[in-house]
Design a protein around this motif. Structure first.
Motif, PDB file in Angstrom:
ATOM      1  N   PHE A   5      29.762  30.408  63.665  1.00 41.95           N
ATOM      2  CA  PHE A   5      29.646  28.872  63.716  1.00 41.95           C
ATOM      3  C   PHE A   5      28.131  28.495  63.601  1.00 41.95           C
ATOM      4  CE2 PHE A   5      33.430  29.798  65.813  1.00 41.95           C
ATOM      5  CZ  PHE A   5      34.242  28.829  65.495  1.00 41.95           C
ATOM      6  N   ARG A   6      27.997  27.196  62.794  1.00 46.69           N
ATOM      7  CA  ARG A   6      26.641  26.666  62.894  1.00 46.69           C
ATOM      8  C   ARG A   6      26.829  25.289  63.506  1.00 46.69           C
ATOM      9  NH1 ARG A   6      23.620  23.955  57.624  1.00 46.69           N
ATOM     10  NH2 ARG A   6      21.782  23.657  58.461  1.00 46.69           N
ATOM     11  N   TYR A   7      25.871  25.026  64.278  1.00 43.44           N
ATOM     12  CA  TYR A   7      25.918  23.777  65.113  1.00 43.44           C
ATOM     13  C   TYR A   7      24.532  22.933  64.823  1.00 43.44           C
ATOM     14  CZ  TYR A   7      25.676  20.782  69.256  1.00 43.44           C
ATOM     15  OH  TYR A   7      25.774  19.323  70.241  1.00 43.44           O
ATOM     16  N   LEU A   8      24.587  21.863  64.155  1.00 38.31           N
ATOM     17  CA  LEU A   8      23.938  20.993  63.848  1.00 38.31           C
ATOM     18  C   LEU A   8      23.539  19.963  65.057  1.00 38.31           C
ATOM     19  CD1 LEU A   8      24.920  22.058  61.141  1.00 38.31           C
ATOM     20  CD2 LEU A   8      23.329  20.393  59.977  1.00 38.31           C
ATOM     21  N   PRO A   9      22.467  20.155  65.943  1.00 43.58           N
ATOM     22  CA  PRO A   9      22.328  19.110  66.875  1.00 43.58           C
ATOM     23  C   PRO A   9      22.093  17.709  66.530  1.00 43.58           C
ATOM     24  CG  PRO A   9      20.418  20.297  66.828  1.00 43.58           C
ATOM     25  CD  PRO A   9      21.398  21.000  65.859  1.00 43.58           C
ATOM     26  N   GLY A  10      22.548  16.668  67.328  1.00 42.82           N
ATOM     27  CA  GLY A  10      22.226  15.266  66.933  1.00 42.82           C
ATOM     28  C   GLY A  10      20.988  14.886  67.952  1.00 42.82           C
ATOM     29  N   THR A  11      21.142  13.677  68.274  1.00 44.27           N
ATOM     30  CA  THR A  11      20.075  13.157  69.061  1.00 44.27           C
ATOM     31  C   THR A  11      20.271  12.582  70.506  1.00 44.27           C
ATOM     32  OG1 THR A  11      19.194  12.199  66.834  1.00 44.27           O
ATOM     33  CG2 THR A  11      18.310  11.220  69.084  1.00 44.27           C
ATOM     34  N   VAL A  12      19.637  13.046  71.252  1.00 45.55           N
ATOM     35  CA  VAL A  12      19.964  12.667  72.863  1.00 45.55           C
ATOM     36  C   VAL A  12      19.510  11.314  73.031  1.00 45.55           C
ATOM     37  CG1 VAL A  12      19.375  13.549  75.113  1.00 45.55           C
ATOM     38  CG2 VAL A  12      19.639  15.264  73.402  1.00 45.55           C
ATOM     39  N   GLY A  13      20.464  10.642  73.698  1.00 42.68           N
ATOM     40  CA  GLY A  13      20.151   9.095  73.969  1.00 42.68           C
ATOM     41  C   GLY A  13      20.482   9.011  75.717  1.00 42.68           C
ATOM     42  N   THR A  14      20.442   7.917  75.704  1.00 46.49           N
ATOM     43  CA  THR A  14      20.923   7.612  77.380  1.00 46.49           C
ATOM     44  C   THR A  14      21.982   6.322  77.188  1.00 46.49           C
ATOM     45  OG1 THR A  14      19.208   7.903  78.270  1.00 46.49           O
ATOM     46  CG2 THR A  14      20.578   6.578  79.514  1.00 46.49           C
ATOM     47  N   VAL A  15      23.379   6.534  77.447  1.00 51.56           N
ATOM     48  CA  VAL A  15      24.497   5.579  77.432  1.00 51.56           C
ATOM     49  C   VAL A  15      24.771   5.294  78.736  1.00 51.56           C
ATOM     50  CG1 VAL A  15      26.820   4.871  76.703  1.00 51.56           C
ATOM     51  CG2 VAL A  15      24.927   6.292  75.301  1.00 51.56           C
ATOM     52  N   ASN A  16      24.861   3.991  79.232  1.00 47.01           N
ATOM     53  CA  ASN A  16      25.113   3.805  80.818  1.00 47.01           C
ATOM     54  C   ASN A  16      24.716   4.373  81.765  1.00 47.01           C
ATOM     55  OD1 ASN A  16      27.199   1.642  79.731  1.00 47.01           O
ATOM     56  ND2 ASN A  16      28.771   3.188  79.281  1.00 47.01           N
ATOM     57  N   GLY A  17      23.494   4.526  81.500  1.00 45.83           N
ATOM     58  CA  GLY A  17      22.450   5.399  82.401  1.00 45.83           C
ATOM     59  C   GLY A  17      22.739   6.851  82.280  1.00 45.83           C
ATOM     60  N   GLN A  18      23.430   7.520  81.460  1.00 44.53           N
ATOM     61  CA  GLN A  18      23.757   9.038  81.151  1.00 44.53           C
ATOM     62  C   GLN A  18      23.488   9.574  80.072  1.00 44.53           C
ATOM     63  OE1 GLN A  18      27.960  10.070  82.460  1.00 44.53           O
ATOM     64  NE2 GLN A  18      27.641  12.016  81.776  1.00 44.53           N
ATOM     65  N   LYS A  19      22.862  10.706  80.053  1.00 51.25           N
ATOM     66  CA  LYS A  19      22.488  11.326  78.851  1.00 51.25           C
ATOM     67  C   LYS A  19      23.620  11.855  78.072  1.00 51.25           C
ATOM     68  CE  LYS A  19      17.757  12.978  80.002  1.00 51.25           C
ATOM     69  NZ  LYS A  19      16.716  14.278  80.305  1.00 51.25           N
TER      70      LYS A  19
ATOM     71  N   GLY B 291      26.119  12.411  67.175  1.00 54.21           N
ATOM     72  CA  GLY B 291      25.802  12.988  65.698  1.00 54.21           C
ATOM     73  C   GLY B 291      25.757  14.605  65.457  1.00 54.21           C
ATOM     74  N   SER B 292      26.084  15.359  66.514  1.00 56.26           N
ATOM     75  CA  SER B 292      26.170  16.648  66.202  1.00 56.26           C
ATOM     76  C   SER B 292      27.573  17.000  65.428  1.00 56.26           C
ATOM     77  CB  SER B 292      26.265  17.416  67.794  1.00 56.26           C
ATOM     78  OG  SER B 292      25.022  17.106  68.421  1.00 56.26           O
ATOM     79  N   SER B 293      27.336  18.308  64.985  1.00 54.52           N
ATOM     80  CA  SER B 293      28.698  18.767  64.237  1.00 54.52           C
ATOM     81  C   SER B 293      28.583  20.202  64.476  1.00 54.52           C
ATOM     82  CB  SER B 293      28.278  18.418  62.573  1.00 54.52           C
ATOM     83  OG  SER B 293      27.202  19.369  62.386  1.00 54.52           O
ATOM     84  N   LEU B 294      29.847  20.902  64.288  1.00 52.67           N
ATOM     85  CA  LEU B 294      29.976  22.395  64.656  1.00 52.67           C
ATOM     86  C   LEU B 294      30.977  22.768  63.491  1.00 52.67           C
ATOM     87  CD1 LEU B 294      29.771  24.843  66.452  1.00 52.67           C
ATOM     88  CD2 LEU B 294      31.866  23.924  67.742  1.00 52.67           C
ATOM     89  N   VAL B 295      30.442  23.779  62.923  1.00 50.06           N
ATOM     90  CA  VAL B 295      31.072  24.164  61.390  1.00 50.06           C
ATOM     91  C   VAL B 295      31.173  25.683  61.302  1.00 50.06           C
ATOM     92  CG1 VAL B 295      30.786  24.025  58.744  1.00 50.06           C
ATOM     93  CG2 VAL B 295      29.951  22.224  60.228  1.00 50.06           C
ATOM     94  N   PRO B 296      32.523  26.081  61.270  1.00 51.54           N
ATOM     95  CA  PRO B 296      32.938  27.535  61.160  1.00 51.54           C
ATOM     96  C   PRO B 296      32.502  28.034  59.801  1.00 51.54           C
ATOM     97  CG  PRO B 296      34.845  26.321  60.952  1.00 51.54           C
ATOM     98  CD  PRO B 296      33.939  25.331  61.267  1.00 51.54           C
ATOM     99  N   ILE B 297      31.776  29.323  59.799  1.00 51.62           N
ATOM    100  CA  ILE B 297      31.423  30.155  58.502  1.00 51.62           C
ATOM    101  C   ILE B 297      32.328  31.206  58.609  1.00 51.62           C
ATOM    102  CG2 ILE B 297      29.667  30.901  57.066  1.00 51.62           C
ATOM    103  CD1 ILE B 297      27.762  28.768  58.812  1.00 51.62           C
ATOM    104  N   THR B 298      33.197  31.317  57.562  1.00 53.08           N
ATOM    105  CA  THR B 298      33.959  32.697  57.370  1.00 53.08           C
ATOM    106  C   THR B 298      33.372  33.626  56.615  1.00 53.08           C
ATOM    107  OG1 THR B 298      36.012  31.375  57.693  1.00 53.08           O
ATOM    108  CG2 THR B 298      36.331  33.496  56.830  1.00 53.08           C
ATOM    109  N   LEU B 299      33.263  34.797  57.058  1.00 51.06           N
ATOM    110  CA  LEU B 299      32.604  36.298  56.605  1.00 51.06           C
ATOM    111  C   LEU B 299      33.699  36.803  55.927  1.00 51.06           C
ATOM    112  CD1 LEU B 299      29.799  37.253  59.048  1.00 51.06           C
ATOM    113  CD2 LEU B 299      29.805  35.603  57.106  1.00 51.06           C
ATOM    114  N   GLN B 300      33.460  37.738  55.157  1.00 46.98           N
ATOM    115  CA  GLN B 300      34.099  38.675  54.274  1.00 46.98           C
ATOM    116  C   GLN B 300      35.156  39.782  55.154  1.00 46.98           C
ATOM    117  OE1 GLN B 300      31.460  40.342  51.280  1.00 46.98           O
ATOM    118  NE2 GLN B 300      31.811  42.594  52.089  1.00 46.98           N
TER     119      GLN B 300
END
Length: 999
Positions: A420-434, A438-447
């Motif tokens: 799996f490849r995880y591309l992190p998004g940006t950390v922010g605060t919403v309603n006082g909580q971190k 914008g993150s994504s998680l993509v599976p990469i299949t090997l042979q």
């Protein structure tokens, strides 16, 4: 009138009477019997999700309109009915469509309910034209947050033509519940003998109602057989049943004197002629209520079935009978049993903005998880289940993680050829909580052949490198160019099928830890030209290099090699020479070099250590309260700190200074994941015990109360066995044999306690104790095991529980085979073998065997052994059958007979003459699937049948039939098998759920 009393733990409740036409008692149980012979109810499982709730209506007296079809939960299928009763002054009800019934017959209605709060009950509404007769039921407080069954039994009043089922939440109850699999069915009349026997039971002389003994209510049926040549008999009313229907009957028996009673199912055709008589003898204790049961499948031409009780004609007997049931068995899901939240591996990185330090945790489960935290505060930012599209296949384990130079996270996982490849998004605060967005998680299949990704490591320019099995391949992955296999599709070293660890030094220098072999091997590999050199550490008996860390330090660069057995070696990266040997490191490798010092860090137990590369000095820095799973360095107020994720759930913050500081005040919580079930057994106190795959853990289910308990730890039990209050566990890896005293508190350090480790010397090092048998006559434990990776020499061990000593161990007791099944009869232990040894071992045997170990006399070497089922590779189970003989299952094709590819044999051994000549084989009796070690399971039912879980199916075998006739009860998804004291069956489906087949 008493209808049916269920199991003795349940309280009988007298129902309210709404009509003088009906005088009835009804009973409820979280573990109630099935609904007799069922009648079809439209949309009984709520799979029809049209407008409203199709085929279900409100009731003018009892209803809010707050019930819907929901896909949030389902007992079976995709949907259930969700009932939300928010009022403590108004009720909520839903009523099924009416179905036709017969007056004066008895009917049982049942629902499966998942209740989050409050309570729901099941009522019956009988109709005579427009006149309703309502039979309400107020049950005991239900068990919350699990699927349980709620039932009611009542007799249709005279004049009844139709009935409906009503599911009800009362005036005063605030309820949230899910309802599924509603059923209604007919059962025998006067099952509790509270009414006159006239028109309900056909009895012989000597049979009459009695008040002398009763299991419940006021009356029972007395069978008085004063003459040994004349039986006292009773036959129930008949119930309509169709060809192919599985039927079970149970009665409680109180024998006052004598013996010889049996219970029968009489299947009759439309002319009333008995076409099949299935029977089981009562074997209970005198002057005590004991259930006896029988079950069978209706043969072709069946129109009805009845229950027949008889005392026999060879001995005299006086017995009392009560609480008779006639059921169509039902399978239901007890749900997941084991939960874990391990910290398997941790790495550190940055969010997309580069402003927030992240801590990534890989947690194995089913599915496994990726969990993302703020590295400084431990706040949870993201929680992802690891699933492989397009079928949402669940990942079972996270073995390796690394953060690439482009901030991407990569995860190497088990069994599914998926990184799996995880591309992190940006950390922010919403309603006082971190939060991270914008993150994504993509599976990469090997042979194919790169099934398990053991380790991944970051290279240059966003590239990562990985090591895999089962074909011993390593790869480079470039997000701009894809995957490149480094070693041309062949193992780097012949016979070394695992690249268990990998470390990047430069684009032309990658280190790989290979195995399995008798001595750990390290390859220095040049990805640019394919050249390689071999580094062979001293022989510590290690099969693998579990972890490699390359520490760049100029001419003093080092490779830290963590062996699977033995020390962690510090190697000169240029020469391969050993600079140091560090014992007892149990953290996940070592940290990177300190930014301003030559030190690296690691843990031993709960203590933090440093190692100085220049001086080779090791120093204990103090207790940090846990083992480290990953490291980084972060700056705070101008000071550099070592940060480490500890398996204790703490974040270590360590400052290297003249006066060092250790801070472990910051905590983080890993969400729990479901754990697959590896083994299943009926254990102490007649509870049902399950052990978890990979992560261990234990589930305990109480059949009397439906109570579930969950424990963490102890390891993966390949099999378990019981003696007294103790449960004995055969733990993988290393064949650790543990004892769980169920009368004491579970704590995973001293209870379960270690009894012994089964053979840890090469070439007989053992890993998987599938054969587990506790035998009370000599108070001994017998263990059969599969060897470790690369070895094919299984062992058989005898352990004396009285003296806590190993009596003997026979290595390679059957030449180059594993010992996977055991049974005891007539002072002999019978052992069944598999031709398959440990992972990646050579298979040079052709047929599975049975050996015979004499427990009281001398044994020659080799012990007597024979092939019970020619052409079969695996003897997956052995039990003592209902006839006192040894019953076995044989699977796998070694004969070239194509029918053997998808079938399994049943065989029966005469224990007094255990050899091939006195073994009867019933070939191709069951379906089968490929098996190496853990295959089919068998149990003897209380009804005299033998039940078999094999080839993902559940079968019933008629032990009294000449050909051992087998019928399929459950057609897919079944593994493992055990039974409770009532004779009901337990097995695993979907790998994580415990199921019950209520006979």
């Amino acid at each position: 009138m008493k209808a049916i009393t269920f199991r003795p733990m349940w309280i009988r409740l007298v129902c309210m009477v709404f009509s003088c036409m009906l005088i009835i008692s009804c009973f409820q149980s979280l573990d109630a019997r099935a609904s007799g012979i069922t009648i079809s109810i439209p949309n009984s499982s709520f799979e029809d999700a049209g407008t409203g709730i199709p085929h279900w209506t409100t009731h003018p007296t009892y209803g809010q309109n707050t019930a819907t079809v929901s896909s949030e939960r389902a007992y079976t299928g995709l949907n259930s009915m969700k009932m939300v009763d928010t009022s403590s002054t108004a009720s909520l009800a839903r009523v099924s469509e009416k179905v036709s019934v017969t007056e004066d017959e008895e009917y049982t209605a049942s629902v499966f309910a998942y209740i989050e709060q409050g309570s729901v009950d099941v009522w019956l509404i009988f109709y005579n034209g427009t006149t309703e007769t309502i039979v309400p039921h107020t049950g005991v407080t239900p068990t919350l947050n699990q699927w349980t069954k709620r039932s009611i039994t009542a007799k249709a009043p005279t004049g009844t033509t139709q009935v409906a089922v009503m599911v009800y939440s009362s005036l005063t109850t605030v309820t949230t519940a899910y309802i599924d699999d509603v059923s209604i069915g007919q059962t025998v009349k006067n099952a509790g003998f509270e009414d006159s026997l006239s028109n309900t039971w056909t009895v012989s002389s000597g049979a009459a109602v009695s008040t002398v003994q009763k299991a419940g209510g006021t009356y029972s049926l007395k069978l008085d057989d004063s003459s040994p040549t004349t039986a006292s008999t009773a036959e129930s009313s008949k119930v309509t049943v169709f060809t192919g229907t599985r039927v079970g009957a149970t009665a409680k028996i109180y024998p006052s004197s004598g013996s010889g009673l049996s219970i029968h199912l009489l299947f009759k055709n439309s002319a009333g002629t008995v076409i099949k008589d299935s029977a089981n003898d009562f074997t209970g204790t005198a002057s005590q209520w004991t259930p006896v049961s029988v079950s069978a499948t209706a043969p072709t031409g069946t129109a009805s079935v009845s229950i027949y009780l008889t005392t026999g004609t060879t001995t005299s007997m006086v017995a009392y009978v009560d609480d008779v049931t006639l059921d169509r068995p039902i399978e239901y899901n007890l749900g997941t049993q084991i939960m874990n939240n391990p910290l398997d591996v941790a790495v550190f990185g940055k969010d997309a903005s580069g402003n927030t330090d992240l801590m990534y945790v890989g947690s194995s489960g089913f599915p496994s998880k990726l969990v993302v935290y703020d590295a400084r505060t431990g706040e949870l930012l993201d929680d992802r289940d690891l699933m492989v599209d397009p079928n949402n296949t669940k990942i079972e384990a996270v073995w390796g993680m690394t953060v690439a130079t482009d901030k991407s996270l990569y995860l190497g996982t088990a069994n599914k050829k998926t990184m799996f490849r995880y591309l992190p998004g940006t950390v922010g605060t919403v309603n006082g909580q971190k939060v991270i967005t914008g993150s994504s998680l993509v599976p990469i299949t090997l042979q194919t052949g790169m099934d398990v990704i053991w380790d991944v490591t970051a290279g240059s320019n966003g590239k990562v490198y990985g090591g895999t099995s089962t074909d011993g391949k390593a790869f480079q992955y470039d997000p701009t160019g894809g995957t490149v296999v480094l070693n041309s599709g062949l193992p780097i070293v012949s016979g070394l099928d695992f690249v268990r660890s990998i470390a990047y030094a430069s684009d032309s220098e990658v280190y790989m830890g290979m195995g399995p072999t008798s001595n750990a091997t390290i390859i220095r590999f040049n990805p640019t030209n394919g050249t390689q050199t071999t580094i062979s550490p001293p022989n510590y008996g290690s099969k693998f290099v579990n972890r490699l860390d390359y520490i760049s330090n100029g001419s003093a660069s080092r490779v830290f090699a963590q062996l699977s057995a033995g020390p962690t070696l510090v190697l000169d990266s240029t020469t391969g020479a050993i600079a140091s040997s560090l014992s007892d490191i149990d953290s996940r490798g070592v940290s990177m070099k300190h930014p301003s010092d030559d030190k690296v860090f690691y843990t031993k137990g709960n203590s933090l250590y440093s190692y100085d590369i220049s001086s080779a000095a090791e120093l204990n820095l103090g207790d940090v309260g846990g083992s480290a799973a990953g490291y980084t360095y972060l700056t705070d107020a101008g000071n550099t700190y070592l940060y480490a994720a500890l398996k204790s759930g703490k974040i270590l913050k360590y400052k290297l200074a003249a006066t060092p500081t250790i801070d472990t005040t910051t905590s983080f919580v890993i969400p729990e994941s479901v754990t697959k079930i590896r083994s299943l057994v009926k254990g102490p106190a007649d509870n049902i015990y399950t052990s978890g795959y990979l992560l261990g853990g234990m589930g305990v289910y109480n059949p009397d109360t439906s109570e579930e308990k969950r424990y963490k730890g102890a390891g993966q039990a390949e099999n378990m066995t019981t003696l007294g209050n103790n449960l004995y566990l055969g733990i993988y890896p290393g064949a650790w044999i543990k004892k769980y005293d169920t009368t004491s508190t579970w704590n995973d350090t001293t209870n379960p306690s270690l009894l012994f480790q089964d053979i840890d010397d090469a070439p007989y090092k053992q890993d998987r104790p599938f054969g587990m048998l506790a035998e009370p006559s000599m108070n001994r434990l017998y263990v059969g095991s599969v060897a470790s990776s690369g070895n094919n020499k299984g062992s058989f061990t005898v352990y004396d529980l009285s003296t806590s000593q190993q009596v003997t161990t026979i290595n390679d007791i059957v030449y180059h085979q594993s010992v996977i099944s055991l049974a005891y009869k007539n002072n002999k232990v019978f052992g069944g073998t598999s031709v398959y040894g440990g992972i990646s071992s050579t298979v040079d045997a052709t047929e599975g065997k049975v050996f015979v170990w004499n427990t009281t006399g001398a044994n020659s070497t080799p012990v007597p052994q024979f092939v019970p089922a020619p052409g079969r590779k695996v003897i997956s189970d052995l039990i003592v059958g209902p006839d006192g003989k040894i019953w076995g299952l044989a699977e796998g094709n070694s004969s070239g007979n194509s029918s053997h590819d998808t079938t399994a044999d049943l065989f029966i051994i005469d224990p007094n003459n255990p050899d091939a000549a006195h073994t009867t084989v019933y070939p191709d009796k069951f379906s089968s699937i490929p098996v190496s070690w853990q295959g089919g399971k068998m149990v003897v039912g209380n009804d005299g049948n033998v039940y078999v879980s094999v080839g993902a199916k559940l079968y019933a075998v008629d032990a009294n039939s000449a050909n051992k006739d087998a019928v399929s009860l459950i057609g897919a998804g079944v593994t493992l098998l055990t039974t409770d004291k009532y004779g009901d069956l337990y097995y695993v489906k979907h790998e994580i759920n415990l199921y019950k087949y209520d006979k």
